[in-house]
Write a protein that holds these residues in place. Structure first.
Motif, PDB file in Angstrom:
ATOM      1  N   THR A   1      41.364  52.127  32.535  1.00 25.84           N
ATOM      2  CA  THR A   1      40.885  53.502  32.682  1.00 25.84           C
ATOM      3  C   THR A   1      39.689  53.512  33.629  1.00 25.84           C
ATOM      4  OG1 THR A   1      39.322  53.323  30.857  1.00 25.84           O
ATOM      5  CG2 THR A   1      41.581  54.018  30.324  1.00 25.84           C
ATOM      6  N   PRO A   2      39.346  54.667  34.210  1.00 26.69           N
ATOM      7  CA  PRO A   2      38.170  54.737  35.081  1.00 26.69           C
ATOM      8  C   PRO A   2      36.898  54.252  34.395  1.00 26.69           C
ATOM      9  CG  PRO A   2      39.495  56.698  35.367  1.00 26.69           C
ATOM     10  CD  PRO A   2      40.102  55.950  34.220  1.00 26.69           C
ATOM     11  N   ALA A   3      36.772  54.498  33.086  1.00 25.31           N
ATOM     12  CA  ALA A   3      35.570  54.063  32.374  1.00 25.31           C
ATOM     13  C   ALA A   3      35.467  52.548  32.324  1.00 25.31           C
ATOM     14  CB  ALA A   3      35.571  54.646  30.959  1.00 25.31           C
ATOM     15  N   GLU A   4      36.588  51.863  32.404  1.00 26.14           N
ATOM     16  CA  GLU A   4      36.597  50.397  32.324  1.00 26.14           C
ATOM     17  C   GLU A   4      36.474  49.733  33.695  1.00 26.14           C
ATOM     18  OE1 GLU A   4      39.547  49.621  28.540  1.00 26.14           O
ATOM     19  OE2 GLU A   4      40.436  50.330  30.426  1.00 26.14           O
ATOM     20  N   LEU A   5      36.406  50.536  34.753  1.00 29.80           N
ATOM     21  CA  LEU A   5      36.490  49.988  36.104  1.00 29.80           C
ATOM     22  C   LEU A   5      35.387  48.976  36.404  1.00 29.80           C
ATOM     23  CD1 LEU A   5      37.598  49.850  38.958  1.00 29.80           C
ATOM     24  CD2 LEU A   5      36.321  51.928  39.513  1.00 29.80           C
ATOM     25  N   ALA A   6      34.139  49.329  36.159  1.00 28.66           N
ATOM     26  CA  ALA A   6      33.026  48.453  36.535  1.00 28.66           C
ATOM     27  C   ALA A   6      33.150  47.084  35.872  1.00 28.66           C
ATOM     28  CB  ALA A   6      31.696  49.108  36.168  1.00 28.66           C
ATOM     29  N   GLY A   7      33.379  47.079  34.587  1.00 23.43           N
ATOM     30  CA  GLY A   7      33.473  45.803  33.880  1.00 23.43           C
ATOM     31  C   GLY A   7      34.684  45.001  34.296  1.00 23.43           C
ATOM     32  N   ALA A   8      35.832  45.668  34.440  1.00 23.15           N
ATOM     33  CA  ALA A   8      37.054  44.959  34.818  1.00 23.15           C
ATOM     34  C   ALA A   8      36.950  44.392  36.228  1.00 23.15           C
ATOM     35  CB  ALA A   8      38.243  45.903  34.713  1.00 23.15           C
ATOM     36  N   ALA A   9      36.342  45.149  37.141  1.00 19.56           N
ATOM     37  CA  ALA A   9      36.196  44.666  38.514  1.00 19.56           C
ATOM     38  C   ALA A   9      35.281  43.455  38.569  1.00 19.56           C
ATOM     39  CB  ALA A   9      35.651  45.787  39.405  1.00 19.56           C
ATOM     40  N   ALA A  10      34.159  43.516  37.845  1.00 22.49           N
ATOM     41  CA  ALA A  10      33.226  42.382  37.835  1.00 22.49           C
ATOM     42  C   ALA A  10      33.887  41.128  37.275  1.00 22.49           C
ATOM     43  CB  ALA A  10      31.980  42.743  37.033  1.00 22.49           C
ATOM     44  N   GLN A  11      34.649  41.295  36.195  1.00 28.67           N
ATOM     45  CA  GLN A  11      35.319  40.140  35.594  1.00 28.67           C
ATOM     46  C   GLN A  11      36.396  39.575  36.528  1.00 28.67           C
ATOM     47  OE1 GLN A  11      37.131  40.912  31.803  1.00 28.67           O
ATOM     48  NE2 GLN A  11      37.784  38.789  31.499  1.00 28.67           N
ATOM     49  N   ALA A  12      37.169  40.454  37.163  1.00 27.65           N
ATOM     50  CA  ALA A  12      38.221  39.992  38.065  1.00 27.65           C
ATOM     51  C   ALA A  12      37.639  39.250  39.259  1.00 27.65           C
ATOM     52  CB  ALA A  12      39.057  41.181  38.531  1.00 27.65           C
ATOM     53  N   VAL A  13      36.534  39.762  39.793  1.00 31.46           N
ATOM     54  CA  VAL A  13      35.898  39.090  40.927  1.00 31.46           C
ATOM     55  C   VAL A  13      35.395  37.709  40.528  1.00 31.46           C
ATOM     56  CG1 VAL A  13      33.861  39.133  42.430  1.00 31.46           C
ATOM     57  CG2 VAL A  13      35.298  41.164  42.227  1.00 31.46           C
ATOM     58  N   ARG A  14      34.782  37.596  39.348  1.00 32.91           N
ATOM     59  CA  ARG A  14      34.296  36.280  38.892  1.00 32.91           C
ATOM     60  C   ARG A  14      35.451  35.288  38.787  1.00 32.91           C
ATOM     61  NH1 ARG A  14      31.009  39.416  35.443  1.00 32.91           N
ATOM     62  NH2 ARG A  14      32.504  39.150  33.730  1.00 32.91           N
ATOM     63  N   GLN A  15      36.563  35.721  38.247  1.00 33.94           N
ATOM     64  CA  GLN A  15      37.708  34.828  38.095  1.00 33.94           C
ATOM     65  C   GLN A  15      38.268  34.409  39.455  1.00 33.94           C
ATOM     66  OE1 GLN A  15      40.252  37.231  35.621  1.00 33.94           O
ATOM     67  NE2 GLN A  15      39.259  36.596  33.709  1.00 33.94           N
ATOM     68  N   LEU A  16      38.342  35.346  40.383  1.00 36.59           N
ATOM     69  CA  LEU A  16      38.834  35.007  41.724  1.00 36.59           C
ATOM     70  C   LEU A  16      37.885  34.055  42.429  1.00 36.59           C
ATOM     71  CD1 LEU A  16      40.099  38.524  42.907  1.00 36.59           C
ATOM     72  CD2 LEU A  16      41.505  36.535  42.343  1.00 36.59           C
ATOM     73  N   GLN A  17      36.583  34.261  42.271  1.00 38.98           N
ATOM     74  CA  GLN A  17      35.614  33.370  42.908  1.00 38.98           C
ATOM     75  C   GLN A  17      35.708  31.960  42.345  1.00 38.98           C
ATOM     76  OE1 GLN A  17      32.062  35.762  42.190  1.00 38.98           O
ATOM     77  NE2 GLN A  17      31.892  36.209  44.374  1.00 38.98           N
ATOM     78  N   GLN A  18      35.972  31.852  41.068  1.00 39.61           N
ATOM     79  CA  GLN A  18      36.143  30.531  40.474  1.00 39.61           C
ATOM     80  C   GLN A  18      37.394  29.847  41.019  1.00 39.61           C
ATOM     81  OE1 GLN A  18      36.184  31.310  36.262  1.00 39.61           O
ATOM     82  NE2 GLN A  18      33.986  31.763  36.165  1.00 39.61           N
ATOM     83  N   ARG A  19      38.495  30.611  41.127  1.00 40.20           N
ATOM     84  CA  ARG A  19      39.734  30.012  41.621  1.00 40.20           C
ATOM     85  C   ARG A  19      39.641  29.654  43.102  1.00 40.20           C
ATOM     86  NH1 ARG A  19      42.196  33.660  37.969  1.00 40.20           N
ATOM     87  NH2 ARG A  19      42.702  35.270  39.509  1.00 40.20           N
ATOM     88  N   TRP A  20      38.863  30.421  43.860  1.00 40.55           N
ATOM     89  CA  TRP A  20      38.771  30.191  45.298  1.00 40.55           C
ATOM     90  C   TRP A  20      37.353  29.793  45.699  1.00 40.55           C
ATOM     91  CZ3 TRP A  20      43.334  29.429  46.951  1.00 40.55           C
ATOM     92  CH2 TRP A  20      44.404  30.074  46.337  1.00 40.55           C
ATOM     93  N   HIS A  21      36.815  28.870  44.934  1.00 46.35           N
ATOM     94  CA  HIS A  21      35.464  28.365  45.188  1.00 46.35           C
ATOM     95  C   HIS A  21      35.386  27.773  46.600  1.00 46.35           C
ATOM     96  CE1 HIS A  21      31.537  26.696  44.417  1.00 46.35           C
ATOM     97  NE2 HIS A  21      31.966  25.496  44.817  1.00 46.35           N
ATOM     98  N   GLY A  22      34.343  28.163  47.318  1.00 44.37           N
ATOM     99  CA  GLY A  22      34.192  27.702  48.694  1.00 44.37           C
ATOM    100  C   GLY A  22      34.857  28.609  49.705  1.00 44.37           C
ATOM    101  N   GLY A  23      35.595  29.609  49.205  1.00 43.73           N
ATOM    102  CA  GLY A  23      36.261  30.546  50.096  1.00 43.73           C
ATOM    103  C   GLY A  23      35.650  31.933  50.008  1.00 43.73           C
ATOM    104  N   MET A  24      36.459  32.944  50.293  1.00 37.47           N
ATOM    105  CA  MET A  24      35.965  34.312  50.346  1.00 37.47           C
ATOM    106  C   MET A  24      36.837  35.218  49.486  1.00 37.47           C
ATOM    107  SD  MET A  24      33.322  34.647  52.496  1.00 37.47           S
ATOM    108  CE  MET A  24      33.391  36.345  53.073  1.00 37.47           C
ATOM    109  N   VAL A  25      36.178  36.129  48.769  1.00 33.25           N
ATOM    110  CA  VAL A  25      36.852  37.157  47.988  1.00 33.25           C
ATOM    111  C   VAL A  25      36.384  38.508  48.515  1.00 33.25           C
ATOM    112  CG1 VAL A  25      37.154  38.202  45.710  1.00 33.25           C
ATOM    113  CG2 VAL A  25      37.039  35.706  45.942  1.00 33.25           C
ATOM    114  N   GLY A  26      37.317  39.428  48.709  1.00 30.20           N
ATOM    115  CA  GLY A  26      36.960  40.760  49.179  1.00 30.20           C
ATOM    116  C   GLY A  26      37.518  41.822  48.251  1.00 30.20           C
ATOM    117  N   VAL A  27      36.830  42.959  48.177  1.00 30.27           N
ATOM    118  CA  VAL A  27      37.243  44.076  47.321  1.00 30.27           C
ATOM    119  C   VAL A  27      37.486  45.289  48.208  1.00 30.27           C
ATOM    120  CG1 VAL A  27      36.585  45.609  45.432  1.00 30.27           C
ATOM    121  CG2 VAL A  27      35.916  43.183  45.379  1.00 30.27           C
TER     122      VAL A  27
END
Length: 729
Positions: free
Chosen positions: A629-655
C-alpha cells in the motif's frame, strides 16, 4: 607486432574461460592457458616499457620553451600525444589477431612504434584499419585471420585470455563472447568505461561509417548506443585529423549523463571534444524554470525559425533620406542612395553584421557628399576671386620660404585621394555619426527581443500565424527566467542578430576555445538520446555543424519529450528532409533476457512499430514484484534497497519512481540515486528497484517512460506495486 603465429601448440577456446584470476587446473588445458597468459604477459611488459620510453621522451621535448607560433603548435600536438600515452596505462593491450599468413598483430588503446626500423608497429591502435578484423571477422568471413584473442588485464598483469578460432570450424553469434559477457557481468561503478576490447560487428560498422552526412542510429535499450557514439568520436578524430582542428561536439540529455560518460573519451586519448546539453550550449544563459509540456511542444516547432527570421527582418531600418551633421555642417544622402546601400549591406548577413557593413558604406557616402560640397564651394570661390587668387599664387611663388608642392585642391580645386581618405577616417571616428547610426539602426539583444515577442500577442499573431489563438495565449506569458524550450529560440535570435563572440584567450586545446564561442563551427556533432530533440533543437545542431557531419543515436521508442513525432522520419524532417542515413543496433547486450521479455506488451501500449532488440544473455534472476500500500512504501523501499545492495555489493543500485513519488523516496533513500524514468535515461545499474510502474505509465508518454525504467539493470529487476487495498499475505 609483426611476427609468426604458432597455432599448432593448442588453442584456448572461447567457452573455456575460468573465473577471473583462476586458471584451469586440468593438465592439458591448464598448461595451454598458462602458456598463453605468460606469452601475453611478456608482450604486455614489452609494450608497457615502450610506452614509458615514448612518454618520457615526449616529456623532455615538452620541457623546452616554445619560441614561435610554429613551435607552440608542435608542442600542443606533442602534449596531446603525451596525454594519450599517459591515459593508456590501463588496458594498454587487449587483443591479438593471428593471420592466416602467420602474421601476429596485437591490438591496443594506442599505437606504438617498434624500436626497430621495421615498418610494422609494435602495437596497433584499435582505430587503425589494420585492427578492424578484430571486431568484424567471423568464422564465415575470417578476413584473412586464423584466430582472435581477447586479453584481459588488471593493471599491468594479464589475468586471462579468450581465443576464438576463425578458420571455419566454429560459428559464434558474438565476437569474443567470453570477453563480452565477462565485461557485462562486472559490477557497475556509476561511470561508463571504454568498450574497445568488446565491440561487436554491428557496433563497429557504425563506428567506422563515413562521416559525410547525418547518420541516425536506432537502438533499443542495452544495444550500446552510447558506447558506439563515443567510440565513433574517437575513431573519427583519429582517422580525420582535420576534424580535431575544429573539435567534436557531444550532446547528451542531462548533466548527470555527461558525468556518467565523462571518462570515456579522455580514456581513449581524445581532448578535442566539447560535451554539453542543449540547455548549456549558450554561454551565460541558464535554464531557471520548468515549463508545461504544452508550451515546450509549441516552442519546439520548426515554425519558429521562419517566425524569428521575419521578426528580425522587421527591425531593419527602412530606406529614407538621411540628414547628418558633421563638423558643424549638415549633409544630405538621398533616399535612393540609402536604399541601395541598405540592400547591399543586408544581403544574407545577420542583423549586426549588416549594420556594420552599412555603417562602413555610410562613411563612404558621407565622405563623397562632403567632398562634392567642398569641391563645389572651392569652384565658386575661384570663379569670384580669380584675380585675388592669382596675386596670392604669384606672391607664394616669390616667397621661397613658404613654398610647398601644391596638391589636390591647391591645383585644380579637386580633393586628392589622400585628402578624401583623411575625411573618411575623421567621419568613421566621429562620435556624432556613431550616435546617429546607433539611433537609426540600434544594437539589439536576443534576450530582450525574445522577451518582447513572447509577451506580445499582436507580434506573435503577426510573425507566427500558424499558431492558434489558444496557443498564442499559452505562449504569451512572462518568459523570464528562461525555460529549456526558450534556449533554441534565443540561439536562433543570436544567430540572426549575428552577435559577435568576444575575443577569447587561446586555450591549451581546441575544445577550450570552442566551448566559449557560440558561433564555433564543429567538425562533427554526436548526439545521444537524439529522439528527445525538438525541431528547434535540431536547428541548434545545424548551426554548429553546417556540413551536417552528424551522428545521432537514440531509441524512438524511449522518446518522452513533449514533441509529437513517433518516428525518426518525423523527428528529422524539418532539419534534414530525406537526406540522412539510417542504421540500426539490433542486439541487447546489457539488459538480461529475463527483463527484456517484459517489454513487448509495454512497447505495444506505447504505440511502437519496432521489434525490441534481442537479448543475448541471461542473468538467471527472474524479475520479482512486491505488492504494497502507499503507506508501506517508505519502509518497503528502504528494505528492498538494503537487500539489493547486499546482493550486489561493490556495484550500483538505482531506484526509479513516478515524478510525484521522488521527493518522498529521497527522504528515506539517501545512499542511492532516486530518479524519474526520464532522468534515468542512458544510465545503468546492476539492480533496479522500480516503484509504482503503473504510476509511471500514467504520466505523459508514460508507456515509453516505463520501457526506459524496465531496462536500466544489468542483472536484477524488482518492482513495488502500489495498491489502495491491503496486500494479501
Amino acid at each position: 607486432m609483426r611476427r609468426k603465429s604458432a597455432l599448432s601448440n593448442g588453442t584456448v577456446g572461447v567457452n573455456d574461460a575460468a573465473p577471473d584470476g583462476e586458471l584451469p587446473t586440468s593438465t592439458e588445458e591448464g598448461v595451454a592457458r598458462r602458456s598463453a597468459v605468460a606469452e601475453e604477459q611478456a608482450f604486455l611488459d614489452l609494450a608497457t616499457a615502450r610506452r614509458d620510453r615514448l612518454a618520457n621522451h615526449l616529456q623532455v621535448e615538452l620541457s623546452s620553451e616554445a619560441r614561435d607560433a610554429l613551435e607552440r603548435a608542435r608542442q600542443r600536438m606533442l602534449r596531446q600525444q603525451h596525454e594519450e600515452l599517459r591515459r593508456a596505462r590501463e588496458g594498454l593491450v587487449f587483443g591479438r589477431l593471428d593471420g592466416l599468413d602467420g602474421i601476429v598483430r596485437h591490438i591496443g588503446r594506442v599505437g606504438l612504434r617498434n624500436d626497430s626500423e621495421d615498418s610494422e608497429p609494435l602495437l596497433v591502435d584499435w582505430r587503425a584499419p589494420a585492427a578492424r578484423p578484430f571486431y568484424t571477422a567471423t568464422a564465415v568471413d575470417p578476413q584473412g585471420q586464423a584466430r582472435r584473442r581477447h586479453i584481459r588485464t588488471a593493471g599491468s598483469t594479464v589475468v586471462d585470455v579468450d581465443d576464438e578460432p576463425l578458420d571455419g570450424t566454429m560459428t559464434a553469434e558474438l565476437v569474443g563472447e567470453g570477453a563480452l559477457l565477462v565485461a557485462l557481468d562486472q559490477r557497475r561503478t556509476g561511470r561508463m568505461s571504454t568498450a574497445i576490447s568488446t565491440l561487436q560487428r554491428e557496433q563497429d560498422d557504425i563506428i567506422r561509417a563515413e562521416a559525410t552526412g547525418p547518420l541516425i542510429v536506432q537502438g533499443g535499450p542495452g544495444t550500446g548506443k552510447t558506447v558506439v557514439a563515443l567510440h565513433r568520436v574517437a575513431y573519427l578524430l583519429f582517422t580525420y585529423r582535420r576534424m580535431a582542428e575544429q573539435a567534436v561536439l557531444v550532446l547528451g540529455p542531462s548533466p548527470r549523463f555527461l558525468r556518467y560518460i565523462a571518462q570515456v573519451l579522455p580514456a581513449l586519448g581524445e581532448t578535442a571534444v566539447v560535451s554539453a546539453t542543449c540547455d548549456t550550449l549558450l554561454t551565460g544563459i541558464r535554464v531557471g524554470r520548468d515549463e508545461s509540456r504544452l508550451l515546450a511542444e509549441i516552442k519546439g516547432r520548426a515554425l519558429w525559425q521562419h517566425a524569428l527570421a521575419n521578426y528580425v527582418t522587421s527591425l531593419l531600418p527602412r530606406p529614407r533620406e538621411l540628414k547628418l551633421r558633421w563638423e558643424g555642417e549638415f549633409y544630405v544622402i538621398a533616399a535612393a542612395t540609402v536604399a541601395q546601400a541598405l540592400a547591399s549591406a543586408v544581403q544574407g548577413r545577420p542583423y549586426h553584421r549588416a549594420r556594420a557593413a552599412f555603417a562602413e558604406q555610410l562613411h563612404h557616402l558621407l565622405t563623397d557628399v562632403v567632398a562634392e560640397q567642398r569641391e563645389a564651394l572651392m569652384e565658386e570661390m575661384e570663379e569670384g576671386f580669380e584675380d585675388i587668387l592669382a596675386r596670392v599664387d604669384r606672391s607664394m611663388g616669390q616667397d621661397h620660404h613658404s613654398a610647398r608642392t601644391p596638391t589636390g585642391s591647391d591645383i585644380d580645386g579637386l580633393l586628392s585621394e589622400e585628402e578624401i581618405e583623411q575625411i573618411r577616417c575623421r567621419i568613421a571616428e566621429d562620435a556624432t555619426i556613431a550616435r546617429f547610426i546607433e539611433a537609426w539602426w540600434p544594437t539589439l539583444e536576443a534576450e530582450t527581443l525574445l522577451g518582447e515577442l513572447l509577451t506580445d500577442r499582436t507580434l506573435l499573431a503577426r510573425f507566427a500565424p500558424q499558431l492558434s489563438p489558444e496557443e498564442i495565449t499559452a505562449v504569451s506569458t512572462e518568459p523570464a527566467p528562461w525555460a529549456s524550450s526558450d534556449i533554441p529560440l534565443l540561439d536562433a535570435l543570436a544567430d540572426l542578430l549575428g552577435e559577435g563572440d568576444a575575443p577569447q584567450p587561446q586555450g591549451e586545446f581546441v575544445a577550450d576555445r570552442a566551448r566559449r564561442q557560440r558561433s564555433w563551427v564543429y567538425g562533427h556533432v554526436v548526439i545521444d538520446e537524439a529522439q528527445e530533440l525538438s525541431e528547434m533543437q535540431w536547428q541548434m545542431v545545424l548551426r554548429r555543424c553546417p556540413s551536417r557531419s552528424i551522428t545521432a543515436v537514440g531509441d524512438i521508442d524511449q522518446a518522452e519529450a513533449a514533441h509529437r513525432h513517433t518516428s525518426w522520419a518525423q523527428a528529422v524532417q524539418a532539419a534534414f528532409g530525406d537526406r540522412w542515413t539510417a542504421a540500426e543496433l539490433t542486439i541487447c547486450y546489457r539488459t538480461p533476457r529475463e527483463v527484456m521479455d517484459l517489454t513487448e506488451p509495454v512497447l505495444t501500449k506505447a504505440g511502437s512499430h519496432n521489434t525490441p532488440p534481442r537479448a543475448v544473455r541471461s542473468s538467471g534472476i527472474v524479475p520479482w514484484t512486491l505488492t504494497i500500500t502507499p503507506a508501506e512504501l517508505a519502509g518497503a523501499a528502504a528494505q528492498a534497497v538494503r537487500q539489493l545492495q547486499q546482493r550486489w555489493h561493490g556495484g550500483m543500485v538505482g531506484v526509479i519512481a513516478p515524478a510525484d513519488r521522488v521527493a518522498e523516496l529521497l527522504g528515506v533513500l539517501s545512499d542511492v540515486p532516486v530518479l524519474t524514468a526520464t532522468q534515468s535515461k542512458g544510465l545503468e545499474w546492476d539492480a533496479t528497484l522500480l516503484i509504482d510502474p503503473q504510476g509511471i505509465a500514467t504520466e505523459p508518454r508514460g508507456w515509453n517512460g516505463l520501457y526506459v525504467a524496465l531496462t536500466r539493470c544489468t542483472q536484477e529487476l524488482g518492482q513495488l506495486i502500489l495498491t489502495q487495498q491491503s496486500p494479501h499475505p
